[in-house]
Design an enzyme around this catalytic site. Structure first.
Site, PDB file in Angstrom:
ATOM      1  N   GLU B 194      38.804  29.939  56.881  1.00 58.32           N
ATOM      2  CA  GLU B 194      38.655  28.365  56.287  1.00 58.32           C
ATOM      3  C   GLU B 194      39.872  27.544  56.637  1.00 58.32           C
ATOM      4  OE1 GLU B 194      37.321  30.948  54.299  1.00 58.32           O
ATOM      5  OE2 GLU B 194      35.364  30.615  54.258  1.00 58.32           O
ATOM      6  N   HIS B 263      31.296  30.260  42.855  1.00 58.20           N
ATOM      7  CA  HIS B 263      30.559  29.518  44.151  1.00 58.20           C
ATOM      8  C   HIS B 263      29.577  28.278  43.502  1.00 58.20           C
ATOM      9  CE1 HIS B 263      31.345  33.317  45.919  1.00 58.20           C
ATOM     10  NE2 HIS B 263      30.884  32.921  46.772  1.00 58.20           N
TER      11      HIS B 263
END
Lengths: 340, 460
Positions: B194, B263
């Site tokens: 990322e 998450h």
């Protein structure tokens, strides 16, 4: 003296040699002046000088073609001067004035020039590395044959994003030269204390990226290595790594007393390996230039630097309205995609 | 002993699916690991394996049946000598684990999301399309895909990159069909990296391209935070206006269902804090479409916060060739005189559901969907406050330094004399998201809390 010996038979014209001398001297004198202005309180914040490392950018710029890109860290004054940015605009940015490249809003670490394809000037160690890969990605996407020089130091070489970038640059065959300017100290921590495996150029090998070690105190060797790296990238063979061994004479920044190394170590480098003295000797020994020729170059450089310092002092501070501008763009910047 | 085979849940948010194909027939002997059927979720077609050994005694749901609820018996396995006809099949789908928490009311995220699809587009008082425009029903997922495809057709320098966006067609199927249409040059699978690909996207934007960087979820964008904030958001300013960063970072944000603390975070307030970023968090499919198209065209870095639970929800979307929604314009979903409920993104599901229930009790709430958080349409909020004199804000994010906190301060500074009650911020709770179903329900904001807040500010 190995560097001097090998350079005794330079495969370059006297004119080119003089140009490198001039370009390196401009950086040296400019940085000395910046240090002086910092001492006078005219330059604030962090100011990282490039003195000692001049041969790296001058050598690589000599290898680059028009349209090639460059991006670097916060030790960026040398890169900007070497790629032809105006010393007045750079110095005025250091003093935080309206005439600076970023209108006084970026400072020493944050300057840019679309015209000269200089993409910063980035203050976070290592952050410019994926950005450089991205510039190369854009060039590949746009199908031109430009190459991006992505400079970072031996300290940044321990950042994870460097290896994320190596990986992507390799799988996508991006035309990027990763230039590790190894000045042997990550701020105050020597390479020996911070880096496992001393040959950083070999860190590309697991990614299939060729790399080589270059003597960064010899501008001709840097240029030669740069030409090889660029040819590799332009041929579509993907990224290339140059680890250029260099040395900074000053502290990490102006506020660094550099107690982590001995005075003798610095002195030895200056006396034996100085890249500017090296070329100067070459010019004189080869009778390519007389003492007077060099003196006139010195004078010319001194004038340019003094003029930039005057400009940087006289340029007004940015108007207070500038606080609120340039936060959002109202139209797309005229990028390379547009003007090429 | 006969065994029922139940419709499986094949993703955290799956509530129902299509039984696409049976790969066994009645009378077949199966052992564990054999593939029984192909099941289509809203994201993918999955193979469904046998767990137990036995003989397929009876197939209860024909292939091709859509909308089969999770846990519905779809077949019966029998042992040798047993007849499927003797087996009594339970009719209703079995209760999902943790779903029987009576006192939790309607606040499970999946349930709370239900009203979304039932809210008619005509509820929008100021639609973003001309009167008489033909409307089509689309999911948020389809709207996002269409928005990207349209912008990629329009501008050859727009490209999409991210994890699983190309060959896999998106972890949440948002980029479905893009690789086929635009090819591998413009739809790019990245490694799981990322920080690296966010930075690479920034460089590509500096270099003249218009990247759409997909994060599989914004939770993973924390790995990339330095590039988003320091490189993307600040460069225009640091360069004195010379070098901007025109790009979109997009992906699901906030809680999905049962995916726990790492998450489930809503990053609205984090990004809204940063000058130089545009921050968009839409609710309806038409806004997802129109705002994503605007995001791609915007010359600034745009944080486009989506929501996994909303992906499958359907809304009316105008059938226009080039439909965009401008940044900085809130949408009033329901007019009311008693209280203003301000929300955005999935928070709107609670806001609208609360408004509907409050209406039954005679409280008329005005529901304002901010749609974009940077720029933020303060004007519409203040005008509404001047009319209703009472405000409740709704969001799923954490309470400290929330969007609601900021709005409260703004309203206090700019419309203090119009307030008849302190503003109440309904937010997620100040806890990391728990996994247990009952705890998760309570960790999120609930419709009941919104209703209670409205009653407090209206002194009912």
């Amino acid at each position: 003296m190995a560097a001097r010996k090998s350079a005794a038979k330079p495969n370059v014209s006297p004119e080119e040699l003089k140009q490198y001398y001039r370009d390196m001297l401009l950086i040296r004198r400019f940085e000395e002046k910046a240090g002086q202005l910092y001492g006078m309180g005219l330059i604030g914040g962090f100011c990282h000088l490039y003195i000692g490392q001049e041969a790296v950018v001058v050598g690589l710029e000599a290898a680059a073609d028009e349209g090639d890109k460059r991006v670097t860290s916060y030790r960026d004054h040398g890169h900007m001067l070497a790629c032809g940015m105006d010393p007045d605009g750079v110095m005025a940015e250091l003093t935080g004035r309206e005439g600076g490249y970023s209108k006084g809003k970026g400072g020493s670490m944050h300057m840019f020039s679309r015209e000269k394809h200089f993409y910063g000037g980035h203050g976070i160690v290592g952050a410019q590395v994926p950005i450089g890969a991205g510039l190369a990605f854009a060039d590949k996407y746009l199908e031109n044959d430009r190459v991006t020089f992505t400079y970072f130091g031996d300290g940044a070489a321990n950042q994870g994003q460097v290896y994320e970038s190596f990986n992507m640059a390799s799988i996508w065959s991006l035309p990027v030269v990763f230039v590790i300017e190894n000045n042997q100290y990550a701020m105050g921590t020597s390479q020996k204390r911070s880096t496992s495996g001393q040959d950083i150029y070999e860190r590309g090998a697991p990614f299939g990226i060729p790399g080589e070690l270059v003597d960064g105190m010899d501008v001709l060797k840097v240029k030669e290595a740069g030409e090889k790296a660029i040819a590799h990238c332009r041929a579509g063979k993907g990224p290339y790594i140059l680890e250029i061994k260099t040395y900074r004479y000053r502290g990490h920044s102006m506020s660094d007393p550099a107690k982590y190394r001995t005075r003798e170590e610095v002195q030895k480098m200056r006396e034996e390996r100085d890249p500017i003295e090296n070329i100067r000797t070459m010019l004189l020994d080869g009778k390519h230039a007389s003492e007077d020729d060099l003196k006139s170059i010195d004078k010319e450089i001194k004038d340019i630097v003094n003029k930039s310092a005057d400009f940087a002092r006289e340029s007004p501070e940015p108007d207070l309205d500038q606080l609120w501008t340039d936060i959002y763009a109202s139209e797309l910047p005229q990028g390379d995609a547009v003007d090429s | 002993m006969a065994t029922e085979i139940l419709m499986p849940a094949l993703s955290p948010t799956m509530e129902e699916g299509t039984l696409a194909k049976w790969l066994v027939k009645e009378g077949d002997e199966v052992s564990s690991g054999d593939i029984l059927a192909e099941i289509e979720t809203d994201k993918a077609t999955m193979e469904f394996e046998a767990v137990d050994e036995g003989i397929v005694g009876k197939i209860l749901i024909d292939e091709g049946t859509e909308g089969v609820k999770v846990n519905t018996p779809i077949a019966v396995l029998v042992e040798e000598g047993e007849s499927a006809d003797d087996v009594e099949v339970s009719e209703a789908p079995a209760e999902p684990a943790g779903g029987d928490d009576d006192d939790a009311g309607e606040s499970a995220p999946a349930k709370a999301a239900e009203p979304a699809s039932s809210v008619p587009a005509s509820a929008a008082l100021e639609p973003d399309w001309p009167e008489g425009t033909e409307l089509k029903t689309q999911t948020v997922r389809e709207a996002l895909r269409d928005a990207m495809a349209e912008e990629m057709r329009r501008d050859p320098n727009v490209f999409v990159m991210g994890e699983e966006v190309a060959e896999y067609e998106g972890a949440y199927k948002i980029t479905q069909g893009l690789l086929d249409e635009f090819g591998a040059k413009r739809v790019i699978d990245t490694p799981i990296t990322e920080h690296g690909f966010a930075g690479l996207g920034v460089g590509a934007a500096f270099g003249g391209l218009k990247p759409i960087v997909e994060f599989m979820t914004f939770n993973f964008a924390m790995q990339a935070m330095d590039q988003i904030i320091n490189s993307a958001a600040k460069t225009l300013y640091m360069s004195g206006g010379q070098m901007g960063c025109p790009m979109v970072f997009r992906g699901p944000n906030g809680a999905a269902a049962r995916v726990a603390a790492q998450h489930s975070q809503d990053y609205a307030a984090w990004y809204a804090h940063i000058p130089g970023l545009r921050v968009v968090q839409p609710f309806s499919a038409s806004d997802y479409k129109g705002l994503l198209k605007s995001a791609v065209r915007d010359p600034n870095p745009v944080i486009f916060l989506e929501n996994e639970i909303l992906y499958g929800k359907s809304f009316d979307v105008p059938d226009l060739e080039d439909f965009t929604v401008p940044f900085g314009k809130a949408r009033i979903w329901k007019e009311g005189k008693d209280v203003t409920i301000v929300s955005f993104g999935i928070g709107m599901t609670y806001a609208l559901e609360a408004a509907e229930k409050l209406a039954e009790e005679g409280i008329e709430a005005e529901v304002v969907d901010l749609r974009t958080l940077r720029p933020l349409d303060y004007g519409t909020v203040i005008e509404s406050v001047k009319k209703t004199n009472r405000v409740v804000t709704v969001e799923e994010g954490f309470p400290v330094a929330s969007i609601g906190n900021h709005l409260s301060a703004y309203i206090m500074e700019n419309a203090f004399d119009y307030l008849d009650a302190p503003v109440i911020n309904c937010t997620g709770k100040d806890v990391p998201m728990p996994y247990a179903a009952n705890l998760e329900k309570h960790a999120l904001v609930t419709t009941d809390e919104v209703i209670a807040a409205v009653k407090t500010v209206t002194y009912r």
